[in-house]
Design an enzyme around this catalytic site. Structure first.
Site, short mmCIF file in Angstrom:
data_model
loop_
_atom_site.label_atom_id
_atom_site.label_comp_id
_atom_site.label_asym_id
_atom_site.label_seq_id
_atom_site.Cartn_x
_atom_site.Cartn_y
_atom_site.Cartn_z
N HIS A 63 -27.94 -8.82 14.96
CA HIS A 63 -26.57 -8.35 15.13
C HIS A 63 -26.42 -7.03 14.40
O HIS A 63 -27.34 -6.58 13.70
CB HIS A 63 -25.55 -9.39 14.66
CG HIS A 63 -25.57 -9.69 13.19
ND1 HIS A 63 -26.63 -10.29 12.56
CD2 HIS A 63 -24.64 -9.47 12.21
CE1 HIS A 63 -26.37 -10.44 11.27
NE2 HIS A 63 -25.16 -9.95 11.03
N HIS A 65 -24.48 -5.82 11.91
CA HIS A 65 -24.01 -5.60 10.55
C HIS A 65 -25.07 -4.79 9.79
O HIS A 65 -26.27 -4.97 10.01
CB HIS A 65 -23.74 -6.93 9.85
CG HIS A 65 -22.36 -7.46 10.13
ND1 HIS A 65 -22.02 -8.79 9.99
CD2 HIS A 65 -21.22 -6.83 10.54
CE1 HIS A 65 -20.75 -8.95 10.31
NE2 HIS A 65 -20.25 -7.79 10.64
N ASP A 67 -26.48 -4.78 6.92
CA ASP A 67 -27.58 -5.37 6.15
C ASP A 67 -28.70 -5.90 7.04
O ASP A 67 -29.70 -6.39 6.54
CB ASP A 67 -27.06 -6.48 5.22
CG ASP A 67 -26.30 -7.57 5.95
OD1 ASP A 67 -25.48 -7.25 6.84
OD2 ASP A 67 -26.50 -8.76 5.63
N HIS A 142 -21.08 -15.99 14.55
CA HIS A 142 -20.74 -15.16 13.40
C HIS A 142 -19.42 -14.44 13.70
O HIS A 142 -18.77 -14.70 14.71
CB HIS A 142 -21.88 -14.18 13.13
CG HIS A 142 -21.83 -13.48 11.82
ND1 HIS A 142 -21.39 -14.08 10.66
CD2 HIS A 142 -22.17 -12.20 11.48
CE1 HIS A 142 -21.48 -13.22 9.66
NE2 HIS A 142 -21.94 -12.07 10.13
N ASP A 212 -27.09 -14.88 10.76
CA ASP A 212 -25.75 -15.20 10.27
C ASP A 212 -24.98 -16.05 11.28
O ASP A 212 -24.79 -15.64 12.44
CB ASP A 212 -24.98 -13.90 10.02
CG ASP A 212 -25.65 -13.04 8.96
OD1 ASP A 212 -26.82 -13.29 8.65
OD2 ASP A 212 -24.99 -12.12 8.46
#
Length: 304
Positions: A63, A65, A67, A142, A212
């Site tokens: 995904h 994000h 991080d 998520h 996540d």
């Protein structure tokens, strides 16, 4: 024996800490390296684990994000400086392709190797396949669209019984088919069952990466039958409300997924930096699923 191993480069969440780096793993399948997620510090972690840039061929992003993706431009740029050749395929959502392609082209203008972006559907499906392995994406739950990945080794060839092959004088041209399960038909029409000439193949292994996600029984359904599961375990049960508010799972919820999926082994990770250690994560997960391993930077797990 052919290699199939998981190498953990980073297993922290959100931001780097002095104990953990953001998410990234390398699947080493027969010396072909495939990365899952690419957080900051990934290229340094590869060097520490002596994983060669030259063997990296695919990068699967779960995904968008930071991080999980912010290490990508630096990694691809460094690989160009090291004379990487061939092709690297980055698998991500269409939005990710539009974003990351521009960033990579700006910082890596003349890579010297081919960088290909392949779209991944939010609904999942097969994203890679060769003669020995499939990689399948599946939905996670998520705050933004997110997928996990299942690496499945295809069925291996059966083992020839050398004495029987020699006794029956089986031509070399027929051995490939027999390894794949064919019976042997002699010139006079006599059928020799495959089970008389071969023994069972080595087991085919599988690995699921659950990035996540909230706890959801549909995740267990998606990964049912997988041998080893990595599942995020950002929080412990005392912080369950925080986990759910932020679209994450607790260690015990990760263990429930492994139990419901019938897995043999669970690796947990993606720990919040708010904890001094992961002893409670391990205790809570192991109480439900005893064969739980704490993920950690530098850890290699052999599936074979």
């Amino acid at each position: 024996m052919a290699r199939f191993s998981i190498n953990i480069l980073g297993c922290g969440s959100a931001t780097p800490s002095l104990r953990h780096q953001p998410s990234s793993q390398i699947v080493d399948f027969r010396d072909n390296l495939m990365m899952i997620d690419c957080g900051e510090g990934t290229q340094l972690a590869m060097r520490r684990m002596r994983l060669k840039f030259s063997r990296l061929t695919h990068i699967f992003i779960s995904h968008l994000h930071g991080d999980h993706v912010l290490g990508l431009p630096g990694l691809l740029s460094t690989m160009a400086l090291h004379g990487k050749t061939g092709r690297v395929t980055v698998h991500t959502f269409p939005d990710g392709i539009r974003l990351l392609k521009n960033v990579v082209e700006f910082f890596c203008r003349e890579p010297g190797y081919e960088i290909v972006f392949e779209p991944v559907s939010h609904e999942g499906g097969i994203v890679f396949e060769d003669n020995s392995l499939t990689v399948e994406a599946f939905p996670l739950y998520h705050r933004i669209p997110c997928v996990g990945y299942i690496f499945r080794e295809k069925q291996k060839q059966r083992h020839l019984i050398g004495d029987m092959v020699k006794f029956l004088e089986i031509p070399v041209s027929r051995l490939h088919g027999i390894r794949n399960g064919d019976d042997y038909v002699k010139q006079d029409g006599t059928v020799i069952p495959n089970s008389h000439i071969t023994t069972d193949p080595d087991p085919s292994m599988s690995y699921a990466y659950c990035s996540d996600t909230l706890y959801n029984p549909q995740v267990a359904s998606a990964v049912r039958g997988v041998d080893t599961i990595y599942h995020e375990a950002t929080y412990i049960d005392a912080d369950m409300n925080k986990a759910h508010d932020r679209g994450h799972s607790t260690a015990s919820e990760a263990a429930r997924i492994a139990l419901e999926a019938g897995a043999d082994r669970l690796i947990i990770g993606h720990y919040s930096k708010s904890y001094e250690n992961e002893n409670q994560h391990l205790a809570e997960a192991s109480a439900i699923f005893p064969n739980t391993i704490l993920g950690n930077e530098g850890l290699t797990v052999n599936l074979l």
